[in-house]
Scaffold this motif. Structure first.
Motif, PDB file in Angstrom:
ATOM      1  N   HIS A  59       0.834  -1.205   0.000  1.00 38.49           N
ATOM      2  CA  HIS A  59       0.000   0.000   0.000  1.00 38.49           C
ATOM      3  C   HIS A  59       0.868   1.254   0.000  1.00 38.49           C
ATOM      4  CE1 HIS A  59      -4.052  -1.656   0.661  1.00 38.49           C
ATOM      5  NE2 HIS A  59      -3.502  -2.543   1.464  1.00 38.49           N
ATOM      6  N   GLU A  60       1.929   1.229   0.827  1.00 42.86           N
ATOM      7  CA  GLU A  60       2.752   2.410   1.010  1.00 42.86           C
ATOM      8  C   GLU A  60       3.815   2.509  -0.084  1.00 42.86           C
ATOM      9  OE1 GLU A  60       2.586   0.339   5.152  1.00 42.86           O
ATOM     10  OE2 GLU A  60       2.598  -0.253   3.029  1.00 42.86           O
ATOM     11  N   THR A  61       4.054   3.732  -0.528  1.00 47.45           N
ATOM     12  CA  THR A  61       5.273   3.980  -1.291  1.00 47.45           C
ATOM     13  C   THR A  61       6.345   4.426  -0.299  1.00 47.45           C
ATOM     14  OG1 THR A  61       4.655   6.280  -1.727  1.00 47.45           O
ATOM     15  CG2 THR A  61       4.001   4.618  -3.365  1.00 47.45           C
ATOM     16  N   THR A  62       7.580   4.405  -0.748  1.00 46.50           N
ATOM     17  CA  THR A  62       8.680   4.805   0.113  1.00 46.50           C
ATOM     18  C   THR A  62       9.768   5.395  -0.752  1.00 46.50           C
ATOM     19  OG1 THR A  62      10.191   4.024   1.860  1.00 46.50           O
ATOM     20  CG2 THR A  62       9.847   2.557  -0.013  1.00 46.50           C
ATOM     21  N   THR A  63      10.727   6.049  -0.135  1.00 46.82           N
ATOM     22  CA  THR A  63      11.938   6.447  -0.837  1.00 46.82           C
ATOM     23  C   THR A  63      13.024   5.437  -0.509  1.00 46.82           C
ATOM     24  OG1 THR A  63      12.756   7.810   0.986  1.00 46.82           O
ATOM     25  CG2 THR A  63      11.307   8.882  -0.634  1.00 46.82           C
ATOM     26  N   LEU A  64      14.099   5.452  -1.262  1.00 51.27           N
ATOM     27  CA  LEU A  64      15.199   4.535  -0.974  1.00 51.27           C
ATOM     28  C   LEU A  64      15.780   4.815   0.408  1.00 51.27           C
ATOM     29  CD1 LEU A  64      17.122   2.297  -1.780  1.00 51.27           C
ATOM     30  CD2 LEU A  64      18.515   3.996  -2.985  1.00 51.27           C
ATOM     31  N   GLU A  65      15.920   6.068   0.755  1.00 51.62           N
ATOM     32  CA  GLU A  65      16.454   6.390   2.075  1.00 51.62           C
ATOM     33  C   GLU A  65      15.551   5.861   3.184  1.00 51.62           C
ATOM     34  OE1 GLU A  65      17.785  10.214   4.865  1.00 51.62           O
ATOM     35  OE2 GLU A  65      17.387  10.498   2.715  1.00 51.62           O
ATOM     36  N   ASP A  66      14.244   6.050   3.048  1.00 48.78           N
ATOM     37  CA  ASP A  66      13.326   5.577   4.080  1.00 48.78           C
ATOM     38  C   ASP A  66      13.344   4.052   4.184  1.00 48.78           C
ATOM     39  OD1 ASP A  66      12.602   8.107   4.814  1.00 48.78           O
ATOM     40  OD2 ASP A  66      10.763   8.158   3.618  1.00 48.78           O
ATOM     41  N   LEU A  67      13.445   3.371   3.035  1.00 47.02           N
ATOM     42  CA  LEU A  67      13.531   1.913   3.063  1.00 47.02           C
ATOM     43  C   LEU A  67      14.764   1.472   3.845  1.00 47.02           C
ATOM     44  CD1 LEU A  67      12.533  -0.907   1.993  1.00 47.02           C
ATOM     45  CD2 LEU A  67      14.180  -0.583   0.129  1.00 47.02           C
ATOM     46  N   LEU A  68      15.898   2.114   3.582  1.00 43.44           N
ATOM     47  CA  LEU A  68      17.124   1.753   4.275  1.00 43.44           C
ATOM     48  C   LEU A  68      17.042   2.071   5.767  1.00 43.44           C
ATOM     49  CD1 LEU A  68      19.699   2.954   1.598  1.00 43.44           C
ATOM     50  CD2 LEU A  68      19.032   0.597   2.107  1.00 43.44           C
ATOM     51  N   ARG A  69      16.349   3.128   6.113  1.00 47.94           N
ATOM     52  CA  ARG A  69      16.192   3.466   7.530  1.00 47.94           C
ATOM     53  C   ARG A  69      15.277   2.453   8.234  1.00 47.94           C
ATOM     54  NH1 ARG A  69      18.687   7.980   9.016  1.00 47.94           N
ATOM     55  NH2 ARG A  69      19.158   9.585   7.458  1.00 47.94           N
ATOM     56  N   ILE A  70      14.272   1.952   7.539  1.00 48.42           N
ATOM     57  CA  ILE A  70      13.426   0.903   8.122  1.00 48.42           C
ATOM     58  C   ILE A  70      14.252  -0.361   8.345  1.00 48.42           C
ATOM     59  CG2 ILE A  70      11.425  -0.595   7.736  1.00 48.42           C
ATOM     60  CD1 ILE A  70      10.206   1.688   6.067  1.00 48.42           C
ATOM     61  N   MET A  71      15.072  -0.722   7.368  1.00 52.32           N
ATOM     62  CA  MET A  71      15.963  -1.870   7.535  1.00 52.32           C
ATOM     63  C   MET A  71      16.876  -1.673   8.737  1.00 52.32           C
ATOM     64  SD  MET A  71      17.020  -2.600   3.542  1.00 52.32           S
ATOM     65  CE  MET A  71      18.235  -3.856   4.002  1.00 52.32           C
ATOM     66  N   ALA A  72      17.468  -0.477   8.831  1.00 53.22           N
ATOM     67  CA  ALA A  72      18.382  -0.189   9.929  1.00 53.22           C
ATOM     68  C   ALA A  72      17.676  -0.319  11.274  1.00 53.22           C
ATOM     69  CB  ALA A  72      18.975   1.211   9.765  1.00 53.22           C
ATOM     70  N   LYS A  73      16.444   0.150  11.346  1.00 54.29           N
ATOM     71  CA  LYS A  73      15.684   0.049  12.595  1.00 54.29           C
ATOM     72  C   LYS A  73      15.554  -1.397  13.041  1.00 54.29           C
ATOM     73  CE  LYS A  73      11.208   0.161  12.422  1.00 54.29           C
ATOM     74  NZ  LYS A  73       9.800   0.573  12.280  1.00 54.29           N
ATOM     75  N   HIS A  74      15.251  -2.286  12.089  1.00 53.89           N
ATOM     76  CA  HIS A  74      15.065  -3.692  12.443  1.00 53.89           C
ATOM     77  C   HIS A  74      16.390  -4.428  12.653  1.00 53.89           C
ATOM     78  CE1 HIS A  74      10.802  -3.410  12.189  1.00 53.89           C
ATOM     79  NE2 HIS A  74      10.833  -2.995  10.941  1.00 53.89           N
ATOM     80  N   LEU A  75      17.490  -3.778  12.289  1.00 53.56           N
ATOM     81  CA  LEU A  75      18.805  -4.296  12.628  1.00 53.56           C
ATOM     82  C   LEU A  75      19.305  -3.745  13.964  1.00 53.56           C
ATOM     83  CD1 LEU A  75      20.590  -4.027   9.156  1.00 53.56           C
ATOM     84  CD2 LEU A  75      20.129  -6.156  10.386  1.00 53.56           C
ATOM     85  N   GLY A  76      18.560  -2.813  14.537  1.00 50.17           N
ATOM     86  CA  GLY A  76      18.993  -2.185  15.777  1.00 50.17           C
ATOM     87  C   GLY A  76      20.060  -1.142  15.577  1.00 50.17           C
ATOM     88  N   ILE A  77      20.139  -0.576  14.375  1.00 54.82           N
ATOM     89  CA  ILE A  77      21.141   0.440  14.053  1.00 54.82           C
ATOM     90  C   ILE A  77      20.462   1.815  14.116  1.00 54.82           C
ATOM     91  CG2 ILE A  77      22.670   1.333  12.253  1.00 54.82           C
ATOM     92  CD1 ILE A  77      22.908  -1.572  11.241  1.00 54.82           C
TER      93      ILE A  77
END
Length: 390
Positions: A270-288
């Motif tokens: 449903h959601e669109t995202t930017t590449l930066e936001d996608l990477l920040r979501i990944m980082a969040k789930h990595l605990g970074i």
């Protein structure tokens, strides 16, 4: 978006039912990649009789997860006529195929060769396509995300050829779609075409997500910020989750209402995202908590997106084929969790070795990198990665 007649009919009485039930005869063309293996794994749980046709490479753990539960025909679709007899023998044994899932049709000749032999023996044809088809089409006359109806090539032959040369993959996939539509016109074979943007999910053979995960995990150690070209800073993007696609595919053969067939559908979160936001979501789930970006170089390395058009509109899929994707955050979380597991599990030692072998680490940072690998994943880099090469 749809013809007025179909829209009215569907609005008045569309009701998708699974009364056809389980236990159908399914032919899967491909089925060894991220999307195909995820779909086959779910199909077998529904009691379907599954036959898989591909070149014989069993990626990741599919030799254990998939192979024992399916009928297998080894076949290179570029040379389909050399193995068509095996498929025809299987068809005589099984009878009509209730559905064909085509994950491996990349060239129109592959579609045509298959249909020439099998068109009278299949009830429904479901083709996995791509939003790359829009890259070889005219610029849309509307604003906003790309609609299915935007898949129209330029009328001028020279312009059409120029577009096709710009993206041969997208042009070939659109030609495959055109071949499928032609088969429907001539032989009345019901079809559904699913156009997917960049796919994230488990067991991805492209390793794009996994490469980003490692880059996030180690970018401070190797002093290499995530590269984010200026052209992508605020560009909205569509992604799709492999599990969502598989969950839709397994129920499509059970749809009783043929009025949802003979159309193409965009699929995405449903959601669109930017590449930066996608990477920040990944980082969040990595605990970074802190991610460093280099936003200065328009030629900076980036694995997403694979297209330039931007996001796709998923209204048709939501309204007519009951598309129900995960939330973007949850899809990313599941994908991160899988590759974190793959970094630790003995089941995926070969894949882990390959990804770490390909990860570029400058010589001055190698000692710190090896220590971080050991601290985070419990891997002795010299023993598991280097020693195996000696």
């Amino acid at each position: 978006m749809l013809s007025l007649g179909l829209s009215a009919v569907l609005f008045l009485g569309l009701c998708i039912s699974s009364a056809v039930g389980y236990g159908q005869k399914i032919l899967v063309l491909g089925g060894d990649g991220m999307l195909g293996s995820e779909t086959v794994a779910r199909l077998k749980l529904r009691g379907n009789d599954i036959t898989v046709l591909h070149r014989g490479t069993w990626y990741w753990d599919s030799s254990k997860r998939i192979k024992p539960w399916v009928n297998f025909i080894q076949c290179d679709r570029d040379y389909f006529n050399e193995c068509a007899d095996k498929l025809e023998d299987m068809t005589r044994e099984k009878g009509m195929w209730d559905a064909v899932f085509d994950f491996s049709g990349y060239k129109p000749k592959q579609i045509k060769d298959f249909m020439k032999k099998m068109r009278s023996k299949i009830r429904r044809y479901i083709y996995i396509s791509t939003d790359s088809v829009y890259e070889v089409c005219k610029e849309p006359s509307h604003e906003g995300p790309t609609l299915e109806e935007d898949a129209v090539r330029p009328e001028d032959p020279r312009e059409r050829d120029a577009y096709a040369q710009r993206d041969l993959y997208g042009s070939n996939k659109l030609e495959c779609e055109e071949a499928i539509k032609r088969e429907h016109e001539l032989w009345n074979i019901p079809y559904i075409i699913l156009r997917l943007p960049d796919v994230i999910g488990l067991r991805d053979n492209t390793n794009r997500f996994w490469n980003y995960l490692l880059w996030l995990r180690f970018h401070d150690i190797i002093d290499r910020p995530l590269e984010l070209p200026p052209s992508l800073h605020d560009k909205p993007l569509s992604f799709v989750f492999s599990e969502d696609v598989a969950n839709l595919l397994i129920v499509l053969p059970e749809y009783e209402d043929n009025r949802v067939f003979n159309f193409a559908y965009n699929l995405a979160f449903h959601e669109t995202t930017t590449l930066e936001d996608l990477l920040r979501i990944m980082a969040k789930h990595l605990g970074i908590s802190e991610v460093k970006f280099d936003k200065s170089n328009d030629r900076g390395l980036h694995y997403y997106p694979s297209v330039k058009r931007g996001p796709v509109d998923i209204s048709m899929a939501l309204n007519y084929i009951k598309w129900g994707p995960h939330e973007l955050d949850k899809g990313v979380k599941k994908t991160v969790q899988f590759y974190e597991y793959a970094m630790r599990s003995s089941d995926f030692k070969a894949q882990r070795k390959a990804i770490l072998d390909s990860f570029k680490v400058p010589p001055h940072a190698m000692a710190a990198f090896k220590q971080r690998v050991k601290d985070v994943y419990g891997i002795d880099y010299d023993r598991e990665i280097v020693k195996d090469e000696l």
